[in-house]
Design a protein around this motif. Structure first.
Motif, PDB file in Angstrom:
ATOM      1  N   LEU A  97       0.879  -1.177   0.000  1.00 10.93           N
ATOM      2  CA  LEU A  97       0.000   0.000   0.000  1.00 10.93           C
ATOM      3  C   LEU A  97       0.910   1.218   0.000  1.00 10.93           C
ATOM      4  O   LEU A  97       1.627   1.461   0.980  1.00 10.93           O
ATOM      5  CB  LEU A  97      -0.886   0.016   1.254  1.00 10.93           C
ATOM      6  N   ASN A  98       0.906   1.927  -1.090  1.00  7.77           N
ATOM      7  CA  ASN A  98       1.843   3.034  -1.236  1.00  7.77           C
ATOM      8  C   ASN A  98       1.114   4.361  -1.022  1.00  7.77           C
ATOM      9  O   ASN A  98       0.478   4.883  -1.927  1.00  7.77           O
ATOM     10  CB  ASN A  98       2.485   2.961  -2.625  1.00  7.77           C
ATOM     11  N   VAL A  99       1.206   4.863   0.210  1.00  2.92           N
ATOM     12  CA  VAL A  99       0.508   6.097   0.601  1.00  2.92           C
ATOM     13  C   VAL A  99       1.574   7.147   0.891  1.00  2.92           C
ATOM     14  O   VAL A  99       2.558   6.831   1.569  1.00  2.92           O
ATOM     15  CB  VAL A  99      -0.322   5.847   1.890  1.00  2.92           C
ATOM     16  N   PRO A 100       1.408   8.384   0.406  1.00  5.89           N
ATOM     17  CA  PRO A 100       2.429   9.394   0.699  1.00  5.89           C
ATOM     18  C   PRO A 100       2.637   9.513   2.218  1.00  5.89           C
ATOM     19  O   PRO A 100       1.668   9.648   2.970  1.00  5.89           O
ATOM     20  CB  PRO A 100       1.832  10.693   0.144  1.00  5.89           C
ATOM     21  N   GLN A 101       3.896   9.443   2.639  1.00  3.00           N
ATOM     22  CA  GLN A 101       4.154   9.397   4.086  1.00  3.00           C
ATOM     23  C   GLN A 101       3.785  10.725   4.751  1.00  3.00           C
ATOM     24  O   GLN A 101       3.551  10.777   5.956  1.00  3.00           O
ATOM     25  CB  GLN A 101       5.587   8.949   4.348  1.00  3.00           C
ATOM     26  N   SER A 102       3.668  11.796   3.946  1.00  2.00           N
ATOM     27  CA  SER A 102       3.304  13.094   4.528  1.00  2.00           C
ATOM     28  C   SER A 102       1.875  13.085   5.088  1.00  2.00           C
ATOM     29  O   SER A 102       1.546  13.893   5.959  1.00  2.00           O
ATOM     30  CB  SER A 102       3.439  14.188   3.467  1.00  2.00           C
ATOM     31  N   VAL A 103       0.996  12.210   4.608  1.00  2.00           N
ATOM     32  CA  VAL A 103      -0.397  12.253   5.098  1.00  2.00           C
ATOM     33  C   VAL A 103      -0.640  11.296   6.274  1.00  2.00           C
ATOM     34  O   VAL A 103      -1.726  11.271   6.844  1.00  2.00           O
ATOM     35  CB  VAL A 103      -1.430  11.939   3.975  1.00  2.00           C
ATOM     36  N   ILE A 104       0.388  10.524   6.634  1.00  3.68           N
ATOM     37  CA  ILE A 104       0.147   9.426   7.572  1.00  3.68           C
ATOM     38  C   ILE A 104       0.140   9.853   9.039  1.00  3.68           C
ATOM     39  O   ILE A 104      -0.662   9.367   9.831  1.00  3.68           O
ATOM     40  CB  ILE A 104       1.196   8.314   7.342  1.00  3.68           C
ATOM     41  N   LEU A 105       1.023  10.772   9.392  1.00  7.33           N
ATOM     42  CA  LEU A 105       1.186  11.109  10.817  1.00  7.33           C
ATOM     43  C   LEU A 105      -0.127  11.565  11.461  1.00  7.33           C
ATOM     44  O   LEU A 105      -0.482  11.131  12.553  1.00  7.33           O
ATOM     45  CB  LEU A 105       2.268  12.191  10.970  1.00  7.33           C
ATOM     46  N   GLU A 106      -0.881  12.413  10.724  1.00  7.09           N
ATOM     47  CA  GLU A 106      -2.123  12.934  11.288  1.00  7.09           C
ATOM     48  C   GLU A 106      -3.113  11.798  11.584  1.00  7.09           C
ATOM     49  O   GLU A 106      -3.840  11.833  12.569  1.00  7.09           O
ATOM     50  CB  GLU A 106      -2.719  13.923  10.291  1.00  7.09           C
ATOM     51  N   ARG A 107      -3.091  10.793  10.707  1.00  3.93           N
ATOM     52  CA  ARG A 107      -3.991   9.643  10.911  1.00  3.93           C
ATOM     53  C   ARG A 107      -3.699   8.950  12.231  1.00  3.93           C
ATOM     54  O   ARG A 107      -4.602   8.540  12.950  1.00  3.93           O
ATOM     55  CB  ARG A 107      -3.766   8.589   9.826  1.00  3.93           C
ATOM     56  N   ILE A 108      -2.409   8.815  12.502  1.00 10.76           N
ATOM     57  CA  ILE A 108      -1.974   8.073  13.682  1.00 10.76           C
ATOM     58  C   ILE A 108      -2.337   8.830  14.965  1.00 10.76           C
ATOM     59  O   ILE A 108      -2.774   8.248  15.950  1.00 10.76           O
ATOM     60  CB  ILE A 108      -0.436   7.903  13.613  1.00 10.76           C
ATOM     61  N   GLU A 109      -2.183  10.147  14.895  1.00 14.83           N
ATOM     62  CA  GLU A 109      -2.498  10.958  16.085  1.00 14.83           C
ATOM     63  C   GLU A 109      -3.985  10.879  16.416  1.00 14.83           C
ATOM     64  O   GLU A 109      -4.381  11.031  17.565  1.00 14.83           O
ATOM     65  CB  GLU A 109      -2.080  12.414  15.848  1.00 14.83           C
ATOM     66  N   ASN A 110      -4.812  10.608  15.390  1.00 18.96           N
ATOM     67  CA  ASN A 110      -6.262  10.549  15.606  1.00 18.96           C
ATOM     68  C   ASN A 110      -6.792   9.121  15.672  1.00 18.96           C
ATOM     69  O   ASN A 110      -7.987   8.901  15.560  1.00 18.96           O
ATOM     70  CB  ASN A 110      -6.972  11.284  14.467  1.00 18.96           C
ATOM     71  N   ARG A 111      -5.882   8.141  15.798  1.00 20.90           N
ATOM     72  CA  ARG A 111      -6.337   6.738  15.821  1.00 20.90           C
ATOM     73  C   ARG A 111      -6.713   6.307  17.238  1.00 20.90           C
ATOM     74  O   ARG A 111      -6.015   6.593  18.207  1.00 20.90           O
ATOM     75  CB  ARG A 111      -5.242   5.809  15.294  1.00 20.90           C
ATOM     76  N   TRP A 112      -7.814   5.584  17.346  1.00 26.92           N
ATOM     77  CA  TRP A 112      -8.215   4.904  18.570  1.00 26.92           C
ATOM     78  C   TRP A 112      -8.476   3.457  18.202  1.00 26.92           C
ATOM     79  O   TRP A 112      -8.933   3.171  17.090  1.00 26.92           O
ATOM     80  CB  TRP A 112      -9.492   5.540  19.160  1.00 26.92           C
ATOM     81  N   VAL A 113      -8.177   2.527  19.115  1.00 29.35           N
ATOM     82  CA  VAL A 113      -8.355   1.108  18.786  1.00 29.35           C
ATOM     83  C   VAL A 113      -9.120   0.376  19.887  1.00 29.35           C
ATOM     84  O   VAL A 113      -9.092   0.763  21.053  1.00 29.35           O
ATOM     85  CB  VAL A 113      -6.996   0.391  18.575  1.00 29.35           C
ATOM     86  N   HIS A 114      -9.792  -0.710  19.451  1.00 27.42           N
ATOM     87  CA  HIS A 114     -10.410  -1.642  20.406  1.00 27.42           C
ATOM     88  C   HIS A 114      -9.495  -2.860  20.401  1.00 27.42           C
ATOM     89  O   HIS A 114      -9.498  -3.653  19.442  1.00 27.42           O
ATOM     90  CB  HIS A 114     -11.828  -2.013  19.945  1.00 27.42           C
ATOM     91  N   ILE A 115      -8.671  -2.967  21.425  1.00 24.15           N
ATOM     92  CA  ILE A 115      -7.590  -3.953  21.390  1.00 24.15           C
ATOM     93  C   ILE A 115      -8.102  -5.396  21.272  1.00 24.15           C
ATOM     94  O   ILE A 115      -7.586  -6.162  20.451  1.00 24.15           O
ATOM     95  CB  ILE A 115      -6.640  -3.757  22.590  1.00 24.15           C
ATOM     96  N   PRO A 116      -9.140  -5.820  22.020  1.00 26.04           N
ATOM     97  CA  PRO A 116      -9.533  -7.239  21.928  1.00 26.04           C
ATOM     98  C   PRO A 116      -9.932  -7.670  20.518  1.00 26.04           C
ATOM     99  O   PRO A 116      -9.701  -8.826  20.140  1.00 26.04           O
ATOM    100  CB  PRO A 116     -10.729  -7.336  22.883  1.00 26.04           C
ATOM    101  N   SER A 117     -10.533  -6.781  19.725  1.00 22.29           N
ATOM    102  CA  SER A 117     -10.969  -7.181  18.378  1.00 22.29           C
ATOM    103  C   SER A 117     -10.025  -6.678  17.299  1.00 22.29           C
ATOM    104  O   SER A 117     -10.061  -7.167  16.167  1.00 22.29           O
ATOM    105  CB  SER A 117     -12.353  -6.593  18.078  1.00 22.29           C
TER     106      SER A 117
END
Ligand code: G5P
Ligand code: MG
Length: 221
Positions: A118-138
């Motif tokens: 998956l080739n995504v420009p690395q410049s757009v990725i950081l913001e995604r990570i800062e706004n990520r929340w996860v449900h660890i069990p699933s």
């Protein structure tokens, strides 16, 4: 979508490129056992050394990681013959892991037959990570902008609380990204030589997904 031959798929991509997101999108189109090495570690890696390595953005040693993944595939009887389809997300991610997995899969006549970067420009990725929340069990993934939970802070299916990953901060993310950039070329070459490597480009997961689906449809259905 139904498949005419088994699909043994690996999703490669930088941290935050959307491997987990593409996995969930694909599961809406076909039924496919999936294994994310990151989820496996977060769900079962009780060893403090593993927790510490993840929080620092360092990789788990190849032998430990390979043992966990092959053990999980075996437990789920996905190595039982060449007839099963499945998807790997995040493993292998070093050349050594790829070689070890290849050896094991060869002995079951079930080598990876589709590797997609998956080739995504690395410049757009950081913001995604800062706004990520996860449900660890699933392993379910949310993003406050892209795919927010229905109720803030809660998993859509169970209502359980969402968490932030300890490695989703600017400093650790940069380390993970640097590691990815350092290791990816030999891995790609390994699969290119086997004739199974594909790349899909796009700034968003919604642009990438139809390309991924077409690739699978054209080659496996
Ligand atoms: P992981 O868990 O494998 P990474 O770093 O490979 O971690 P990560 O961070 O899980 O990959 P992803 O799965 O590629 O990223 O991305 P994602 O979660 O789907 O999407 C990221 C965010 O963006 C989400 O919030 C999503 O909702 C949002 N999003 C998706 N698409 C879009 C879009 O189009 N627009 C917007 N705005 N947002 C979007 O590995 C973690 C650690 O485990 C260990 C290592 O320590 C590693 O650092 N580990 C291993 N160690 C050794 N060997 C291995 N093979 C290992 N595997 C894991
Ligand atoms: Mg992921």
């Amino acid at each position: 979508m139904s498949l005419s031959r088994p699909l043994r798929l690996l999703l490669l991509g930088a941290p935050g490129s959307g491997k987990g997101t593409q996995t969930s999108k694909l599961l809406k189109e076909m039924s496919l056992p999936t294994l994310s090495s990151g989820d496996l570690l977060r769900q079962h890696g009780d060893d403090p050394k593993i927790k510490q390595a993840i929080a620092r953005g360092e990789l788990i040693p190849d032998d430990v990681m390979t043992g966990m993944v092959i053990g999980d595939l075996a437990r789920r009887q996905l190595l039982a013959g060449a007839g099963k389809s499945w998807l790997l997300d995040g493993f292998p991610r070093t050349l050594n892991q790829a070689v070890l997995l290849d050896k094991e899969l060869s002995s079951h006549d079930s080598k990876l037959n589709c590797v997609v970067e998956l080739n995504v420009p690395q410049s757009v990725i950081l913001e995604r990570i800062e706004n990520r929340w996860v449900h660890i069990p699933s392993g379910r993934i949310y993003n406050l902008q892209y795919n927010p939970p229905k109720v803030a802070g809660q998993d859509d299916v169970t209502g359980e609380p969402l968490s932030k990953r300890p490695d989703d901060n600017v400093e650790v993310f940069q380390r993970r990204l640097d590691k990815y950039n350092e290791l990816i070329e030999p891995l790609k070459q390994f699969y290119a030589k086997q004739g199974v490597l594909h790349t899909v480009d796009g700034e968003t997961s919604d642009i990438i997904f139809p390309k991924l689906l077409k690739l699978i449809r054209d080659n496996f259905s």
